[in-house]
Design an enzyme around this catalytic site. Structure first.
Site, PDB file in Angstrom:
ATOM      1  N   CYS A 238      44.070  39.207  41.063  1.00 33.49           N
ATOM      2  CA  CYS A 238      43.937  38.518  42.352  1.00 33.49           C
ATOM      3  C   CYS A 238      44.641  39.284  43.466  1.00 33.49           C
ATOM      4  O   CYS A 238      44.118  39.420  44.573  1.00 33.49           O
ATOM      5  CB  CYS A 238      44.540  37.111  42.271  1.00 33.49           C
ATOM      6  SG  CYS A 238      43.869  36.047  40.995  1.00 33.49           S
ATOM      7  N   ASP A 239      45.846  39.777  43.168  1.00 34.40           N
ATOM      8  CA  ASP A 239      46.713  40.311  44.210  1.00 34.40           C
ATOM      9  C   ASP A 239      46.985  41.805  44.116  1.00 34.40           C
ATOM     10  O   ASP A 239      47.643  42.375  44.986  1.00 34.40           O
ATOM     11  CB  ASP A 239      48.059  39.571  44.183  1.00 34.40           C
ATOM     12  CG  ASP A 239      47.896  38.069  44.377  1.00 34.40           C
ATOM     13  OD1 ASP A 239      46.974  37.681  45.114  1.00 34.40           O
ATOM     14  OD2 ASP A 239      48.671  37.296  43.789  1.00 34.40           O
TER      15      ASP A 239
ATOM     16  N   CYS B 196      49.050  36.840  39.063  1.00 32.81           N
ATOM     17  CA  CYS B 196      47.658  37.254  38.841  1.00 32.81           C
ATOM     18  C   CYS B 196      47.441  38.660  39.397  1.00 32.81           C
ATOM     19  O   CYS B 196      47.281  38.832  40.613  1.00 32.81           O
ATOM     20  CB  CYS B 196      46.700  36.257  39.499  1.00 32.81           C
ATOM     21  SG  CYS B 196      44.965  36.711  39.311  1.00 32.81           S
TER      22      CYS B 196
END
Length: 302
Positions: free
Chosen positions: A134-135, A131
């Site tokens: 997300c990261d 992701c």
């Protein structure tokens, strides 16, 4: 507890189905194992949904959830472990309870496909991610790589290009499957390098990922690319494991159903990315949800 319709999955397809079912005055329970919204919550900017030229995936999911709940749909975070066909009634078993209903809509979506390279699982959270939104912020000003050739991989690379020092986009073919407009935008970025006809052969790490070794499919040559992060976007796997003995699935594990979203079992329907279909996009997931709910209502009304 009994409901008219139980929907398994609270992504765009499941929540849209809940809206349509409630508008038909049916009692609705939506069961979700993880978090409502599905994978779309990881998309920073949706540009291809009609009317909404720009909206974040989280905002889209939030509006969809509130609309469904506002109409009276009940949403519970419970993992479904089994669905039984009892004829006119269906029984749903979760990790917490058992429910009965007249019709079921399977809208479980799909999950990230892994590369299958040694050490991949151990390096999740230590350089390997599925992701980018997300990261990605953890890799600001660092060198990273994205693996894949579809829209998700292209969008991940574009997102990371605003954060990272350098982005390597690794693809096993000599052209991308994703939208050409995104490819052109990536081509214009000085910090993006396309690595065509290549696959990830090995992950190199010392507690954390330090490099990836790629193999050229044309000549077999190996290249070591120093990176701190590897973002895998090589497709998805349908989350239908709990239903394999209930409904028909194809070789890839997708529930076999046409555009009417009917499965081979009367009273059980499917919607979204977990069914057999040509296009898996936000708009088609929503369309599936509307169709599946409409067909479920028709089934219940006889």
């Amino acid at each position: 507890m009994a409901y008219d319709i139980i929907i398994v999955g609270a992504g765009p397809a499941g929540l849209t189905a809940a809206i349509y079912a409630r508008r038909a005055s049916k009692t609705v329970l939506v069961l979700e194992a993880k978090a409502w919204g599905g994978q779309i919550i990881n998309t920073p900017d949706i540009e291809n949904y009609p009317v909404a030229a720009h909206i974040s995936g989280f905002d889209f999911a939030d509006k969809l959830y509130n609309q469904a709940v506002g109409l009276g749909a009940e949403v519970r975070l419970e993992k479904v472990t089994g669905v039984a066909d009892l004829g006119e009634k269906k029984q749903i078993t979760t990790t917490r309870d058992t429910y009965e209903c007249g019709a079921v809509i399977l809208a479980t979506g799909s999950e990230n496909r892994k590369l299958g390279v040694d050490g991949e699982d151990k390096l999740v959270g230590r350089g390997v991610s599925y992701c980018a939104t997300c990261d990605g912020n953890f890799f600001r000003k660092k060198d990273v790589a994205v693996v894949g050739g579809g829209n998700t991989a292209l969008e991940d690379a574009l997102y990371l290009a605003d954060l990272a020092n350098k982005v390597y986009l690794i693809h096993r073919r000599d052209s991308f499957r994703g939208e050409d407009s995104t490819v052109q935008r990536l081509s214009a970025r000085e910090n993006v390098e396309f690595v065509y006809n290549s696959t990830v052969n090995r992950l190199i790490a010392d507690k954390r990922l330090t490099a990836v070794e790629v193999r050229n499919k044309l000549d077999g040559s190996l290249r070591e690319i120093p990176v701190s992060g590897l973002f895998v976007a090589v497709g998805r796997v349908p989350e239908n494991e709990s239903f394999r003995t209930l409904v028909q699935v194809d070789e890839a594990g997708y529930v076999v159903a046409g555009e009417d979203c009917h499965t081979a079992v009367p009273g059980i329907f499917t919607a979204g990315d977990n069914r057999t279909k040509m296009v898996r996009q936000l708009v088609t997931a929503a369309a599936d949800g509307a169709v599946a709910a409409t067909e479920a209502v028709k089934y219940l009304n006889g």
